[in-house]
Write a protein that holds these residues in place. Structure first.
Motif, PDB file in Angstrom:
ATOM      1  N   LEU A   1       0.773  -1.398  -0.076  1.00 25.74           N
ATOM      2  CA  LEU A   1       0.077  -0.007   0.194  1.00 25.74           C
ATOM      3  C   LEU A   1       0.840   1.332  -0.028  1.00 25.74           C
ATOM      4  O   LEU A   1       0.644   2.267  -0.722  1.00 25.74           O
ATOM      5  N   SER A   2       1.893   1.266   0.781  1.00 29.47           N
ATOM      6  CA  SER A   2       2.860   2.378   0.901  1.00 29.47           C
ATOM      7  C   SER A   2       3.511   2.519  -0.569  1.00 29.47           C
ATOM      8  O   SER A   2       3.711   3.636  -1.024  1.00 29.47           O
ATOM      9  N   ARG A   3       4.090   1.399  -1.241  1.00 34.73           N
ATOM     10  CA  ARG A   3       4.917   1.701  -2.469  1.00 34.73           C
ATOM     11  C   ARG A   3       3.682   2.141  -3.307  1.00 34.73           C
ATOM     12  O   ARG A   3       4.101   2.990  -4.303  1.00 34.73           O
ATOM     13  N   GLU A   4       2.606   1.433  -3.561  1.00 40.00           N
ATOM     14  CA  GLU A   4       1.393   2.106  -4.554  1.00 40.00           C
ATOM     15  C   GLU A   4       1.053   3.565  -4.319  1.00 40.00           C
ATOM     16  O   GLU A   4       1.078   4.311  -5.172  1.00 40.00           O
ATOM     17  N   GLU A   5       0.950   4.069  -3.126  1.00 36.10           N
ATOM     18  CA  GLU A   5       0.863   5.492  -2.877  1.00 36.10           C
ATOM     19  C   GLU A   5       1.968   6.296  -3.389  1.00 36.10           C
ATOM     20  O   GLU A   5       1.931   7.253  -4.012  1.00 36.10           O
ATOM     21  N   ALA A   6       3.181   5.819  -3.281  1.00 34.74           N
ATOM     22  CA  ALA A   6       4.347   6.415  -3.552  1.00 34.74           C
ATOM     23  C   ALA A   6       4.379   6.668  -5.160  1.00 34.74           C
ATOM     24  O   ALA A   6       4.608   7.589  -5.715  1.00 34.74           O
ATOM     25  N   ALA A   7       4.219   5.516  -5.844  1.00 34.07           N
ATOM     26  CA  ALA A   7       3.963   5.368  -7.250  1.00 34.07           C
ATOM     27  C   ALA A   7       2.828   6.182  -7.685  1.00 34.07           C
ATOM     28  O   ALA A   7       3.002   7.208  -8.723  1.00 34.07           O
ATOM     29  N   LYS A   8       1.635   6.431  -7.180  1.00 34.22           N
ATOM     30  CA  LYS A   8       0.725   7.251  -7.414  1.00 34.22           C
ATOM     31  C   LYS A   8       1.162   8.700  -7.441  1.00 34.22           C
ATOM     32  O   LYS A   8       0.834   9.393  -8.401  1.00 34.22           O
ATOM     33  N   ARG A   9       1.998   9.108  -6.404  1.00 34.88           N
ATOM     34  CA  ARG A   9       2.359  10.485  -6.314  1.00 34.88           C
ATOM     35  C   ARG A   9       3.188  10.829  -7.492  1.00 34.88           C
ATOM     36  O   ARG A   9       3.224  11.981  -8.116  1.00 34.88           O
ATOM     37  N   VAL A  10       4.041   9.811  -8.154  1.00 34.40           N
ATOM     38  CA  VAL A  10       4.822  10.051  -9.172  1.00 34.40           C
ATOM     39  C   VAL A  10       3.916  10.144 -10.351  1.00 34.40           C
ATOM     40  O   VAL A  10       3.896  11.204 -11.288  1.00 34.40           O
ATOM     41  N   CYS A  11       2.997   9.381 -10.541  1.00 36.03           N
ATOM     42  CA  CYS A  11       1.836   9.367 -11.746  1.00 36.03           C
ATOM     43  C   CYS A  11       1.134  10.841 -11.777  1.00 36.03           C
ATOM     44  O   CYS A  11       0.947  11.416 -12.668  1.00 36.03           O
ATOM     45  N   ALA A  12       1.085  11.283 -10.524  1.00 31.17           N
ATOM     46  CA  ALA A  12       0.061  12.701 -10.372  1.00 31.17           C
ATOM     47  C   ALA A  12       0.727  13.781 -11.072  1.00 31.17           C
ATOM     48  O   ALA A  12       0.202  14.711 -11.360  1.00 31.17           O
ATOM     49  N   ARG A  13       2.341  13.663 -11.054  1.00 28.71           N
ATOM     50  CA  ARG A  13       2.985  14.762 -11.623  1.00 28.71           C
ATOM     51  C   ARG A  13       3.275  14.448 -13.182  1.00 28.71           C
ATOM     52  O   ARG A  13       4.260  15.148 -13.555  1.00 28.71           O
ATOM     53  N   CYS A  14       2.890  13.460 -13.572  1.00 31.24           N
ATOM     54  CA  CYS A  14       3.316  13.037 -14.870  1.00 31.24           C
ATOM     55  C   CYS A  14       2.534  13.613 -16.100  1.00 31.24           C
ATOM     56  O   CYS A  14       1.049  13.316 -15.916  1.00 31.24           O
ATOM     57  N   PRO A  15       3.073  14.091 -17.172  1.00 35.88           N
ATOM     58  CA  PRO A  15       2.336  14.648 -18.267  1.00 35.88           C
ATOM     59  C   PRO A  15       1.431  13.789 -19.210  1.00 35.88           C
ATOM     60  O   PRO A  15       0.486  14.217 -19.975  1.00 35.88           O
ATOM     61  N   VAL A  16       1.735  12.494 -19.006  1.00 35.91           N
ATOM     62  CA  VAL A  16       1.390  11.688 -19.917  1.00 35.91           C
ATOM     63  C   VAL A  16       0.490  10.391 -19.215  1.00 35.91           C
ATOM     64  O   VAL A  16       0.188   9.515 -19.628  1.00 35.91           O
ATOM     65  N   MET A  17      -0.097  10.897 -18.114  1.00 37.57           N
ATOM     66  CA  MET A  17      -0.978  10.108 -16.951  1.00 37.57           C
ATOM     67  C   MET A  17      -2.243   9.470 -17.823  1.00 37.57           C
ATOM     68  O   MET A  17      -2.532   8.183 -17.807  1.00 37.57           O
TER      69      MET A  17
END
Ligand code: SF4
Length: 123
Positions: free
Chosen positions: A56-72
């Motif tokens: 859960l912690s890893r997935e939340e961290a990955a989602k934070r990366v995705c949230a600032r991705c221009p090609v999400m």
């Protein structure tokens, strides 16, 4: 440097057909804009036997990366259309993508039934 989800080390564990589709997708323009290409490794795919809290912690961290991705959006659609069975893509976990796909299928079925109902009523 993080291997982006689209070129994960887990490629070897997916069927050859999906791996081929993934390889073709390497040429997609959105792929070159992936923020995860420049981020730290290991966020997007689970190591074997990962405890739930760590996942859960890893997935939340990955989602934070995705949230600032221009090609999400493009990444998410790719993962839904393939479909990609593992990892975080476009800010969604595999389980979340299954929910989105199930909703899409249900909506498509409802639209199909509504069209058939209109045709039957007109006939
Ligand atoms: S949305 Fe997330 S997984 Fe997709 S390319 Fe961007 S950072 Fe990578």
């Amino acid at each position: 440097m993080l291997q982006p989800p689209h070129s994960s080390l887990q490629v070897a564990s997916v069927p050859a057909q999906r791996a081929a589709a993934r390889d073709r997708d390497q040429d997609a323009p959105w792929h070159t804009e992936a923020v995860c290409r420049r981020d730290e490794a290991g966020l997007f795919f689970a190591p074997s036997k990962e405890p739930t809290a760590a996942r859960l912690s890893r997935e939340e961290a990955a989602k934070r990366v995705c949230a600032r991705c221009p090609v999400m959006v493009e990444c998410r659609e790719h993962a839904l259309l393939q479909p990609e069975p593992y990892g975080v893509w476009g800010g969604l976990t595999a389980a979340e993508r299954r929910v989105v796909l199930a909703r899409r299928r249900r909506r498509e079925m409802e639209l199909k039934n509504a069209r058939q109902g209109r045709i039957a009523a007109a006939g």
